[in-house]
Design an enzyme around this catalytic site. Sequence first.
Site, PDB file in Angstrom:
ATOM      1  N   ARG A 170      39.156 -33.442  29.146  1.00  0.00           N
ATOM      2  CA  ARG A 170      38.436 -34.660  29.565  1.00  0.00           C
ATOM      3  C   ARG A 170      37.044 -34.709  28.925  1.00  0.00           C
ATOM      4  O   ARG A 170      36.060 -35.060  29.581  1.00  0.00           O
ATOM      5  CB  ARG A 170      38.281 -34.721  31.086  1.00  0.00           C
ATOM      6  N   SER A 245      41.376 -40.131  38.819  1.00  0.00           N
ATOM      7  CA  SER A 245      40.752 -38.885  39.289  1.00  0.00           C
ATOM      8  C   SER A 245      39.242 -39.050  39.274  1.00  0.00           C
ATOM      9  O   SER A 245      38.671 -39.382  38.233  1.00  0.00           O
ATOM     10  CB  SER A 245      41.110 -37.731  38.358  1.00  0.00           C
ATOM     11  N   GLU A 341      34.481 -36.741  37.024  1.00  0.00           N
ATOM     12  CA  GLU A 341      35.166 -37.073  35.781  1.00  0.00           C
ATOM     13  C   GLU A 341      34.749 -38.485  35.364  1.00  0.00           C
ATOM     14  O   GLU A 341      34.698 -38.811  34.189  1.00  0.00           O
ATOM     15  CB  GLU A 341      36.674 -37.005  36.032  1.00  0.00           C
TER      16      GLU A 341
HETATM   17  N1  EPU Z   1      47.136 -31.414  45.092  1.00  0.00           N
HETATM   18  C1  EPU Z   1      46.956 -31.275  46.438  1.00  0.00           C
HETATM   19  N2  EPU Z   1      46.511 -32.370  47.138  1.00  0.00           N
HETATM   20  C2  EPU Z   1      46.263 -33.550  46.569  1.00  0.00           C
HETATM   21  C3  EPU Z   1      46.439 -33.692  45.185  1.00  0.00           C
HETATM   22  C4  EPU Z   1      46.873 -32.590  44.455  1.00  0.00           C
HETATM   23  O1  EPU Z   1      47.192 -30.220  47.028  1.00  0.00           O
HETATM   24  O2  EPU Z   1      45.865 -34.489  47.288  1.00  0.00           O
HETATM   25  C5  EPU Z   1      47.616 -30.236  44.306  1.00  0.00           C
HETATM   26  C6  EPU Z   1      49.124 -30.053  44.345  1.00  0.00           C
HETATM   27  O3  EPU Z   1      49.389 -28.692  44.407  1.00  0.00           O
HETATM   28  C7  EPU Z   1      49.586 -30.565  42.998  1.00  0.00           C
HETATM   29  C8  EPU Z   1      48.399 -30.225  42.111  1.00  0.00           C
HETATM   30  O4  EPU Z   1      47.269 -30.389  42.969  1.00  0.00           O
HETATM   31  O5  EPU Z   1      50.735 -29.908  42.579  1.00  0.00           O
HETATM   32  C9  EPU Z   1      48.267 -31.107  40.895  1.00  0.00           C
HETATM   33  O6  EPU Z   1      48.278 -32.483  41.291  1.00  0.00           O
HETATM   34  P1  EPU Z   1      48.695 -33.643  40.276  1.00  0.00           P
HETATM   35  O7  EPU Z   1      49.959 -33.297  39.596  1.00  0.00           O
HETATM   36  O8  EPU Z   1      48.627 -34.933  41.004  1.00  0.00           O
HETATM   37  O9  EPU Z   1      47.597 -33.571  39.158  1.00  0.00           O
HETATM   38  P2  EPU Z   1      46.003 -33.425  39.221  1.00  0.00           P
HETATM   39  O10 EPU Z   1      45.633 -32.114  38.662  1.00  0.00           O
HETATM   40  O11 EPU Z   1      45.498 -33.764  40.570  1.00  0.00           O
HETATM   41  C10 EPU Z   1      45.665 -34.318  36.786  1.00  0.00           C
HETATM   42  C11 EPU Z   1      44.836 -35.353  36.095  1.00  0.00           C
HETATM   43  C12 EPU Z   1      45.436 -36.738  36.269  1.00  0.00           C
HETATM   44  C13 EPU Z   1      46.838 -36.721  35.677  1.00  0.00           C
HETATM   45  C14 EPU Z   1      47.660 -35.627  36.389  1.00  0.00           C
HETATM   46  C15 EPU Z   1      49.027 -35.458  35.772  1.00  0.00           C
HETATM   47  C16 EPU Z   1      42.550 -34.497  36.113  1.00  0.00           C
HETATM   48  C17 EPU Z   1      41.182 -34.613  36.673  1.00  0.00           C
HETATM   49  N3  EPU Z   1      43.475 -35.323  36.613  1.00  0.00           N
HETATM   50  O12 EPU Z   1      45.595 -34.577  38.182  1.00  0.00           O
HETATM   51  O13 EPU Z   1      44.648 -37.661  35.515  1.00  0.00           O
HETATM   52  O14 EPU Z   1      47.473 -37.971  35.829  1.00  0.00           O
HETATM   53  O15 EPU Z   1      46.990 -34.354  36.281  1.00  0.00           O
HETATM   54  O16 EPU Z   1      48.925 -34.814  34.536  1.00  0.00           O
HETATM   55  O17 EPU Z   1      42.776 -33.673  35.230  1.00  0.00           O
HETATM   56  C18 EPU Z   1      42.781 -39.144  35.631  1.00  0.00           C
HETATM   57  O18 EPU Z   1      42.234 -38.417  34.813  1.00  0.00           O
HETATM   58  O19 EPU Z   1      42.224 -40.173  36.112  1.00  0.00           O
HETATM   59  C19 EPU Z   1      44.102 -38.776  36.124  1.00  0.00           C
HETATM   60  C20 EPU Z   1      44.722 -39.475  37.079  1.00  0.00           C
END
Ligand code: EPU
Length: 345
Positions: A170, A245, A341
Amino acid sequence: MKIEAQQSLKDYNTFGLDVTAEQMIRVRLDSDDYRNRDISELKKILKANKQRLFILGGGSNMLLTQDVKGLVLKNEIKGIEIIRSFKHCVHVAVGGGENWHKLVLWAIKNKLGGIENLSLIPGTVGASPIQNIGAYGVELKDVFVRLEAMDLKTGKVKTYYHQDCDFGYRDSIFKRKLKGKVLITRVVLRLSNAPHKINTSYGAIQKVLAEKGIQDPDIKAVSDAVIEIRSSKLPDPDKLGNAGSFFKNPEVSATKYKQLLKAFPNIVAYHLDNGKYKIPAGWLIEQCGWKGKRIGNTGSHAQQALVIVNYGKATGEEIKAHADRVIKSVVERFGIRLTAEVNIY
Ligand code: EPU
């Protein structure tokens, strides 16, 4: 190109915040202007301009906490064009003001692969390299060839190749040294011809494909799966203001991770190549009890705690105050300071 005074930005930021731009210009170079480098009109305006400049793309990664003083340049440069064809791939040049998801749909329709995992990401193509957008195992840098950007002081257009952009998670040079200094006019991406390299490494994609009984997915199937996952977790900004995010996923050292694991045995973490661990910020925030919690006009989203939403009438300051509350409680509980972010103005 005309200057609009006192323009509301409500429709131009996905949080739906009603702030006013003192002045705004819609930059609409068409591809001929662009090819001929006939951008003298914009150059003239920039040369005469003594005000602070503010670049606006799709406004999908931005928290506006106040009226914008000075001159807003709204990137509306259009055009999607295959500029070179190779045996296994093509180079596609895209105007910085094109909508990112529209480009993804165009690629799929034209059977070009590489960005299907980045389906439904809000914002413009010109903004995509700034924070090196990424989702479901793919980042913009994986398909990036070069971009062209106008220096806002001199009006000169310069080409930035992959190595010039210093891409990170990012992150890029456009978020640091060149922040607010250039307008990204055109981005060139490398998209593949069939057979495509399909990336379904992400568990959530595999799950959706399995549910649909798809064993040998094509780029369209992957895109559909990503759209389904994103729609189920991330609120539609047209219905509920948000900027995806809000925070980055923090990285911690192996030592810190071991301490955390001892104290919180169910912690979620990903081991990185650099030896550090990435902890999902969504998990940290949920553990602090914020998931689905509303305070006044704002709160943390019920399906994804990493997203902060505007229930309709929030001001940018209220949203910022919520982000600060979240940061404070994560520091107190885990000793980790989340960083935004989104860009905060
Ligand atoms: N999780 C929780 N609670 C929540 C959300 C997430 O416990 O409310 C934990 C879960 O264990 C889940 C893990 O976090 O398995 C990962 O969650 P998720 O797959 O939703 O991905 P993220 O790490 O929260 C990132 C990116 C997203 C992108 C997704 C999918 C960042 C800051 N965000 O989210 O990007 O869509 O991975 O690759 O890196 C964005 O940048 O705006 C964005 C939406």
